[in-house]
Design a protein around this motif. Structure first.
Motif, PDB file in Angstrom:
ATOM      1  N   GLU A  56      25.032  74.471  30.105  1.00  0.00           N
ATOM      2  CA  GLU A  56      25.075  73.941  28.741  1.00  0.00           C
ATOM      3  C   GLU A  56      23.814  74.324  27.965  1.00  0.00           C
ATOM      4  O   GLU A  56      23.858  74.574  26.764  1.00  0.00           O
ATOM      5  N   TYR A  67      24.958  59.756  24.239  1.00  0.00           N
ATOM      6  CA  TYR A  67      25.403  60.158  22.897  1.00  0.00           C
ATOM      7  C   TYR A  67      26.625  59.356  22.494  1.00  0.00           C
ATOM      8  O   TYR A  67      27.475  59.046  23.322  1.00  0.00           O
ATOM      9  N   VAL A 126      17.321  70.296  26.946  1.00  0.00           N
ATOM     10  CA  VAL A 126      17.312  68.945  27.512  1.00  0.00           C
ATOM     11  C   VAL A 126      18.410  68.109  26.862  1.00  0.00           C
ATOM     12  O   VAL A 126      19.151  67.387  27.529  1.00  0.00           O
ATOM     13  N   ALA A 127      18.508  68.239  25.530  1.00  0.00           N
ATOM     14  CA  ALA A 127      19.489  67.452  24.781  1.00  0.00           C
ATOM     15  C   ALA A 127      20.909  67.764  25.218  1.00  0.00           C
ATOM     16  O   ALA A 127      21.749  66.875  25.321  1.00  0.00           O
ATOM     17  N   ALA A 128      21.188  69.034  25.506  1.00  0.00           N
ATOM     18  CA  ALA A 128      22.553  69.443  25.832  1.00  0.00           C
ATOM     19  C   ALA A 128      22.890  69.234  27.297  1.00  0.00           C
ATOM     20  O   ALA A 128      24.063  69.107  27.654  1.00  0.00           O
ATOM     21  N   CYS A 129      21.868  69.207  28.144  1.00  0.00           N
ATOM     22  CA  CYS A 129      22.126  69.100  29.583  1.00  0.00           C
ATOM     23  C   CYS A 129      22.744  67.747  29.927  1.00  0.00           C
ATOM     24  O   CYS A 129      22.200  66.712  29.549  1.00  0.00           O
ATOM     25  N   ARG A 182      18.662  59.860  31.344  1.00  0.00           N
ATOM     26  CA  ARG A 182      19.281  59.586  30.038  1.00  0.00           C
ATOM     27  C   ARG A 182      19.973  58.234  30.108  1.00  0.00           C
ATOM     28  O   ARG A 182      21.144  58.155  30.484  1.00  0.00           O
TER      29      ARG A 182
END
Lengths: 228, 256
Positions: B227, A95, B174-177, A91
């Protein structure tokens, strides 16, 4: 299939986590024994100094455990660094607004807490194993009892140890339970017991280890007439 | 029916195309009803942006069934995948959730390098398809249809397998991890077959292939924050990750 043939468990993320779990278990086991050994300070100078002498008189035991421990630390740290790199590149754009639901203070502290612990271990070794004078001027090789007393009579040294123990507590709180998860031995039936056990052991190590500097500073561990 | 409507300040990620620089843009939206779904609210915003001939144009977002089963929709709302309501896709999330409290929403796409943003809130999740493909075939008898109960399966195993199979592949895990790991998704897809007799012949080669593909896609690793489980609209348990770890360990020590 090529993927099957070339699959190397230790090269995979799951494998590296397994290495962290096994090496972490070795270190945890050692920390526990180390704590039991240290608690002998309450039995007086004779007892703990004899224990120190016994370890040094048994090089197979002392160096055997030191080598195993060194390998565990290196395996743990290098796996962590490699995995951290993977997570960073997974990532690259973060965010703008982030929030967590299930993560705990402990689970979030694993990485920076690990760095704190490595720094503490180096300091701790310099002070009470290698006897680096800058960290403890009164250090006398073999006089475990007085070395400990001299160190913890100084409030800020005690403070450093207490802070480090809080980080160790957090690391074990999440890490010990994670071992069961990572090695695939956890199950819904056992999860709660494993979590409780991990928290219990982490708390035990916290209380046991913190008691020594606090007891020295509070004068519960006698020093008058023993340590000059 | 809530008669009253309310006003929202929306911060939405706008990105023209894959690889382009994106940014958060602010929009004011009046007349939001609590009965609207989250996606309907975005529809209303888009209608406004189109009729006002706003230079940004309408916000692109993925959606299909709008009944919480297809796994197409999914955005991060105020830092939470699919928004603040547990066990709910954002198409099933109603705006009444936001009626009381903060009237400012931050809407972002899933963030993972394995899920590149295609436009605004739409990400490319074909990495998931490739993980599934890597799993390969399942050995089954061809020919006439098998008897319904020819293979006995325990109730618990059947239900647990169904729990894993409930995964709709939306990518919220995946988004929250914090590590952008796809372990919950992959483990659910591994477990749904590993738990059934039909999945046994290729069980251990399948887990290796799927994990290898997952790593190749550039997802992160699991640090047991849980998460993923907390945001999963199908409430898939991390116990499947444990199962994946176990199967992979077993697969690595046995001979193929």
């Amino acid at each position: 299939m090529a993927t099957t043939d070339t699959f190397r468990f230790t090269q995979s993320m799951v494998g590296k986590k397994a290495i962290m779990a096994v090496s972490g278990t070795v270190m945890f086991g050692w920390i526990f024994v180390h704590m039991i050994g240290n608690l002998q300070i309450y039995a007086g100078p004779q007892k703990i100094n004899d224990y120190g002498k016994f370890l040094h008189d048994t090089p197979a035991l002392l160096w055997g455990s030191r080598i195993v421990l060194l390998f565990a630390v290196l395996a743990h740290v290098f796996s962590a660094l490699s995995l951290y790199g993977t997570a960073r590149s997974a990532r690259t754009e973060g965010y703008r607004k982030s929030n967590t639901r299930a993560a705990t203070v402990a689970s979030k502290s694993m990485r920076y807490g690990g760095i704190v612990l490595v720094a503490f271990i180096v300091y701790h070794l310099a002070q009470l194993t290698w006897g680096v004078k800058a960290t403890l001027p009164q250090f006398v090789f073999g006089d475990v009892y007085c070395n400990v007393v001299h160190a913890f009579k100084i409030w800020w040294i005690t403070a450093i140890y207490l802070v480090a123990q809080v980080f160790l507590f957090l690391h074990l709180y999440h890490g010990v339970w994670s071992v069961f998860q990572t090695l695939g031995v956890n199950s819904p039936r056992w999860d709660e017991r494993f979590q409780l056990g991990a928290k219990g052991f982490a708390a035990l190590v916290l209380v046991g280890n913190c008691s020594i500097p606090v007891a020295v500073l509070a004068g519960i561990v006698p020093s008058a007439g023993i340590c000059s | 029916m809530s008669a009253s409507t309310f006003k929202l300040t929306l911060h939405i990620w706008r990105q023209k195309q894959r690889g382009a620089r994106g940014e958060m843009k602010q929009y004011e939206l009046d007349g939001v009803s609590g009965d609207m779904s989250f996606l309907e609210m975005l529809d209303v915003l888009n209608e406004k942006l189109i009729t006002e001939k706003h230079p940004d144009g309408p916000v692109a977002f993925d959606h299909d069934c709008r009944e919480g089963i297809c796994g197409m929709c999914g955005v991060v709302v105020n830092g939470e995948a699919h928004g603040p309501q547990a066990g709910t896709t954002c198409c099933q999330l109603h705006m009444r959730t936001f009626e009381h409290g903060e009237h400012e929403l931050w809407i972002e796409p899933w963030r993972a390098d394995a899920f590149p943003v295609l436009k605004d809130l739409i990400v490319d999740r074909t990495a998931f398809d490739r993980i599934i493909q890597a799993g390969g075939y399942v050995s089954v008898h061809t020919g006439s249809a098998p008897d319904g109960n020819a293979i006995p399966i325990g109730k618990n195993e059947a239900e647990l397998s169904m729990d894993a199979a409930a995964c709709i592949g939306c990518g919220a895990c995946v988004a929250a991890c914090p590590n952008a790991s796809a372990m919950l998704f992959t483990s659910a897809k591994v477990a749904q077959l590993a738990l059934l007799p039909q999945g046994q012949p290729e069980r251990f080669t399948r887990v290796k292939k799927m994990v290898a593909q997952m790593e190749k896609e550039g997802f992160g690793y699991c640090t047991n924050h849980k998460e993923c489980e907390a945001v999963c609209p199908k409430e898939i348990s991390v116990q499947f990750i444990t199962q994946l770890n176990r199967d992979l360990l077993r697969a690595s020590v046995r001979r193929d």
